[in-house]
Design an enzyme around this catalytic site. Structure first.
Site, PDB file in Angstrom:
ATOM      1  N   GLU A   1       0.788  -1.130  -0.135  1.00  0.00           N
ATOM      2  CA  GLU A   1      -0.056   0.092  -0.069  1.00  0.00           C
ATOM      3  C   GLU A   1       0.891   1.170   0.050  1.00  0.00           C
ATOM      4  O   GLU A   1       1.127   1.817   1.024  1.00  0.00           O
ATOM      5  CB  GLU A   1      -0.957   0.000   1.102  1.00  0.00           C
ATOM      6  CG  GLU A   1      -1.803  -1.170   1.240  1.00  0.00           C
ATOM      7  CD  GLU A   1      -2.551  -1.544   2.470  1.00  0.00           C
ATOM      8  OE1 GLU A   1      -2.524  -0.764   3.314  1.00  0.00           O
ATOM      9  OE2 GLU A   1      -2.999  -2.600   2.666  1.00  0.00           O
TER      10      GLU A   1
ATOM     11  N   ASN B   1       0.339  -4.341  11.292  1.00  0.00           N
ATOM     12  CA  ASN B   1      -0.801  -3.864  11.853  1.00  0.00           C
ATOM     13  C   ASN B   1      -1.456  -5.082  12.664  1.00  0.00           C
ATOM     14  O   ASN B   1      -2.543  -4.949  13.025  1.00  0.00           O
ATOM     15  CB  ASN B   1      -1.628  -3.202  11.094  1.00  0.00           C
ATOM     16  CG  ASN B   1      -2.717  -2.278  11.571  1.00  0.00           C
ATOM     17  OD1 ASN B   1      -2.085  -1.601  12.371  1.00  0.00           O
ATOM     18  ND2 ASN B   1      -3.853  -2.098  11.067  1.00  0.00           N
ATOM     19  N   ARG B   2      -0.683  -6.219  13.005  1.00  0.00           N
ATOM     20  CA  ARG B   2      -1.318  -7.218  13.769  1.00  0.00           C
ATOM     21  C   ARG B   2      -0.131  -7.414  14.849  1.00  0.00           C
ATOM     22  O   ARG B   2      -0.194  -8.456  15.763  1.00  0.00           O
ATOM     23  CB  ARG B   2      -1.665  -8.266  13.140  1.00  0.00           C
ATOM     24  CG  ARG B   2      -2.568  -8.379  12.107  1.00  0.00           C
ATOM     25  CD  ARG B   2      -4.010  -8.028  12.353  1.00  0.00           C
ATOM     26  NE  ARG B   2      -4.965  -8.051  11.257  1.00  0.00           N
ATOM     27  CZ  ARG B   2      -4.913  -7.078  10.235  1.00  0.00           C
ATOM     28  NH1 ARG B   2      -4.176  -6.028  10.581  1.00  0.00           N
ATOM     29  NH2 ARG B   2      -5.676  -7.015   9.431  1.00  0.00           N
TER      30      ARG B   2
ATOM     31  N   HIS C   1      -3.294   3.855   4.673  1.00  0.00           N
ATOM     32  CA  HIS C   1      -3.503   2.594   3.902  1.00  0.00           C
ATOM     33  C   HIS C   1      -4.105   2.757   2.614  1.00  0.00           C
ATOM     34  O   HIS C   1      -4.804   3.755   2.329  1.00  0.00           O
ATOM     35  CB  HIS C   1      -4.419   1.582   5.006  1.00  0.00           C
ATOM     36  CG  HIS C   1      -3.552   1.192   6.166  1.00  0.00           C
ATOM     37  ND1 HIS C   1      -2.976   0.248   6.264  1.00  0.00           N
ATOM     38  CD2 HIS C   1      -3.371   1.926   7.295  1.00  0.00           C
ATOM     39  CE1 HIS C   1      -2.418  -0.294   7.636  1.00  0.00           C
ATOM     40  NE2 HIS C   1      -2.756   1.167   7.993  1.00  0.00           N
TER      41      HIS C   1
ATOM     42  N   TYR D   1     -14.348  -4.933  10.519  1.00  0.00           N
ATOM     43  CA  TYR D   1     -14.210  -6.252  10.918  1.00  0.00           C
ATOM     44  C   TYR D   1     -13.083  -6.288  11.959  1.00  0.00           C
ATOM     45  O   TYR D   1     -11.964  -5.528  12.021  1.00  0.00           O
ATOM     46  CB  TYR D   1     -13.583  -7.043   9.563  1.00  0.00           C
ATOM     47  CG  TYR D   1     -12.235  -6.632   9.068  1.00  0.00           C
ATOM     48  CD1 TYR D   1     -11.133  -6.622   9.316  1.00  0.00           C
ATOM     49  CD2 TYR D   1     -12.658  -5.249   7.985  1.00  0.00           C
ATOM     50  CE1 TYR D   1     -10.126  -5.994   8.560  1.00  0.00           C
ATOM     51  CE2 TYR D   1     -11.419  -4.694   7.359  1.00  0.00           C
ATOM     52  CZ  TYR D   1     -10.398  -5.007   7.691  1.00  0.00           C
ATOM     53  OH  TYR D   1      -9.342  -4.569   7.095  1.00  0.00           O
TER      54      TYR D   1
ATOM     55  N   GLU E   1      -8.025   4.866   5.204  1.00  0.00           N
ATOM     56  CA  GLU E   1      -7.744   3.955   3.769  1.00  0.00           C
ATOM     57  C   GLU E   1      -8.204   5.175   2.825  1.00  0.00           C
ATOM     58  O   GLU E   1      -9.143   5.792   2.622  1.00  0.00           O
ATOM     59  CB  GLU E   1      -8.848   2.982   3.867  1.00  0.00           C
ATOM     60  CG  GLU E   1      -8.792   2.101   5.084  1.00  0.00           C
ATOM     61  CD  GLU E   1      -7.944   1.193   4.693  1.00  0.00           C
ATOM     62  OE1 GLU E   1      -7.210   0.887   3.790  1.00  0.00           O
ATOM     63  OE2 GLU E   1      -7.704   0.207   5.608  1.00  0.00           O
TER      64      GLU E   1
END
Ligand SMILES: *[C@@H]1O[C@H](CO)[C@@H](O)[C@H](O)[C@H]1NC(C)=O
Ligand SMILES: *[C@@H]1O[C@H](CO)[C@@H](O)[C@H](O)[C@H]1NC(C)=O
Ligand SMILES: *[C@@H]1O[C@H](CO)[C@@H](O)[C@H](O)[C@H]1NC(C)=O
Ligand SMILES: [Zn+2]
Length: 498
Positions: free
Chosen positions: A129, A187-188, A227, A287, A309
């Site tokens: 991205e 991002n996790r 993003h 989500y 985003e």
């Protein structure tokens, strides 16, 4: 393809919101964490992978017109040369493959701590991205080109410290993939409030560690990561406690909706979204994800972070970048300046010594504390405008003070002067003087001189002087109000809770 697998795919084909994760914030790697059933989850990830493979050929060409990692480094160095008096460049760490994670700071006093809010932008968290890194360099250059003639550029440089990390994931970028060189979705990779997904510090990725250490050094008021793959401003919480997809508000839900709306409403057409009302969304309602950067920022670093985003297409042809920049420019600028143009700002002082106290500020009904800085005891509490807030300042060893305010769309200046927990009569008197003089800035020396002489004789005089000080202070407050009004076209009052 047999009938069974077709049936499995059907709900995914019919539900665009389920496909979005693959395109933007990302599908889960760990099936255990996924809110959907294992079955659906597998189909869904496979679909995503196939899409990526099909696109990978195209991406070789798509990279054309985008800065490579070394181009980016050079662009940043050129920037800090060209705009040297309002910027500096520094490193917060290295990627897995040793690429430096460079940051540009933009401020009238770069590198110096000031009693001002700080804002950060992070681009290219996901390697595939790349729009964010391009937009961020355009942003930096725009600010430099338009300072001081443009009021927003001037406000950002003079009243905010802006830090820009164009690429958090340079390895992923050069590999043209989402994760870093170890294939980890950054991002996790942050500690999670509900699930200890990756709470072993030793296993954390160097890029993640760099961000966490960075936030220990600098107190950011707010931030956003950029993003691609959708068009929406996403705010915490990103994860639910029960892993189900549902709106899961954080204590500052109102504040975050307000901030996210600043972005979406200033954007070319984000707020017109058909999928997201007003162009904003709660992360978990879209989500749920775990180990996300924005939740960690809010919980552990006192920093209000959004996940933006900024384009439906993750990797658009480079000739679309100027248009995407135009569509996002005002949003990006307005979001930064919101840390100075909205909310409550002030300092906390000791009534006894007049020194700044690194205390905390709380709002009744919002379970989130904002800390004041160590050096200047300045605090910056972002808040949505409202009729009534009960604001409390606390500091260990001092009595808390509370005041009720009405917050307009503009910023409010609110200082607190706290009394020590144990104080005798003498200290009381002194504190009356201090609270007016430290902020009034006059008469303090005279008081000190008198105080050392005969206490009884000057007792009355002290009270009279304190009265004069208070009068001076009120006059000063009025003057500063007028000054503020003139500077910013009306609005902000400087109030002192003594
Ligand atoms: C930086 O330099 C520019 C151009 O010389 C000038 O207009 C501006 O005031 C300077 N800014 C600061 C913060 O010194
Ligand atoms: C916003 O504008 C872009 C470019 O003009 C377009 O591709 C996109 O579909 C629009 N999105 C919305 C939600 O209107
Ligand atoms: C406030 O938040 C903390 C976690 O940050 C939690 O432990 C506590 O229970 C919350 N308090 C209330 C009253 O909700
Ligand atoms: Zn992303």
């Amino acid at each position: 393809m047999n009938l069974v697998s077709l049936l499995r795919l059907l709900p995914l084909i019919l539900s665009p919101s389920l496909l979005y994760p693959v395109e933007s914030r990302g599908g889960e790697k760990d099936p255990l964490l996924h809110p959907l059933s294992g079955l659906a989850h597998h189909t869904y990830v496979r679909t995503g992978k196939r899409l990526l493979e099909e696109q990978s050929q195209k991406r070789v060409d798509l990279a054309k017109g985008y800065m490579s990692n070394s181009d980016l480094e050079k662009a940043m160095k050129d920037f800090t040369q060209r705009c040297g008096n309002i910027s500096r460049m520094y490193r917060i760490g290295k990627s897995v493959k040793g690429v430096p994670l460079w940051v540009i700071e933009i401020s009238d006093n770069p590198g110096k701590e000031e009693a001002e809010p700080a804002f950060k932008y992070i681009g290219n968290v996901h390697g595939d991205e790349p729009v964010g890194r391009e937009l961020l360099m355009r942003l930096a250059n725009w600010i430099c080109d338009n300072y001081p003639k443009d009021p927003l550029a001037e406000l950002i440089v003079d009243k905010v410290h802006l830090h820009i990390l164009p690429s958090m994931n340079p390895d992923g970028f050069s590999l043209r993939k989402r994760g870093n060189a170890n294939d980890i979705d950054l991002n996790r990779d942050f500690p999670d409030q509900f699930f200890s997904v990756n709470n072993e510090m030793g296993r954390r990725q160097p890029e993640t560690r760099a961000i966490m250490n960075w936030l220990r050094d600098i107190r950011f008021t707010a931030s956003a990561s950029l993003h691609g793959g959708a068009l929406v401003a996403n705010y915490p919480w990103d994860g639910t406690e029960d892993r189900r997809r549902s709106y899961f508000p954080c204590p500052d839900d109102e504040t975050f909706r307000f901030m996210a709306s600043i972005y979406s409403r200033s954007h070319h057409n984000m707020s017109l979204s058909k999928e997201f009302e007003g162009g904003i969304t709660n992360g978990a309602a879209w989500y749920p994800i775990y180990g996300a950067m924005q939740d960690w920022n809010y919980i552990h670093a006192d920093c209000f972070e959004l996940t933006l985003e900024v384009s439906d297409n993750k990797w658009p042809p480079a000739n679309e970048l100027p248009t995407i920049w135009e569509h996002n420019r005002k949003s990006m600028l307005n979001l930064i300046s919101s840390v100075a143009k909205t909310g409550i700002h002030g300092k906390i002082f000791s009534s006894e010594t007049g020194r700044p106290l690194p205390g905390s500020v709380m709002i009744k009904g919002i379970n989130h504390t904002v800390k004041a800085g160590r050096a200047f005891a300045d605090y910056h509490r972002l808040l949505a405008p409202a009729e009534k807030y009960e604001v409390m300042a606390t500091m260990t060893g001092y009595k808390s003070k509370t005041t009720i305010i009405r917050l307009e769309a503009g910023p409010m200046a609110l200082d607190f002067i706290l009394d020590p927990e144990v104080s005798n009569g003498e200290h009381r008197l002194e504190s009356v003087c201090d609270c007016s003089c430290t902020t009034g800035g006059s008469g303090l020396e005279v008081m000190g001189f008198l105080w050392n002489s005969h206490l009884e004789v000057y007792f009355v005089l002290v009270i009279v002087l304190a009265f004069v000080c208070i009068l001076l202070l009120r006059k000063r407050a009025r003057l500063s109000f007028l000054r503020h009004s003139r500077q910013q076209g009306g609005g902000p009052k400087r109030a002192v809770v003594a």
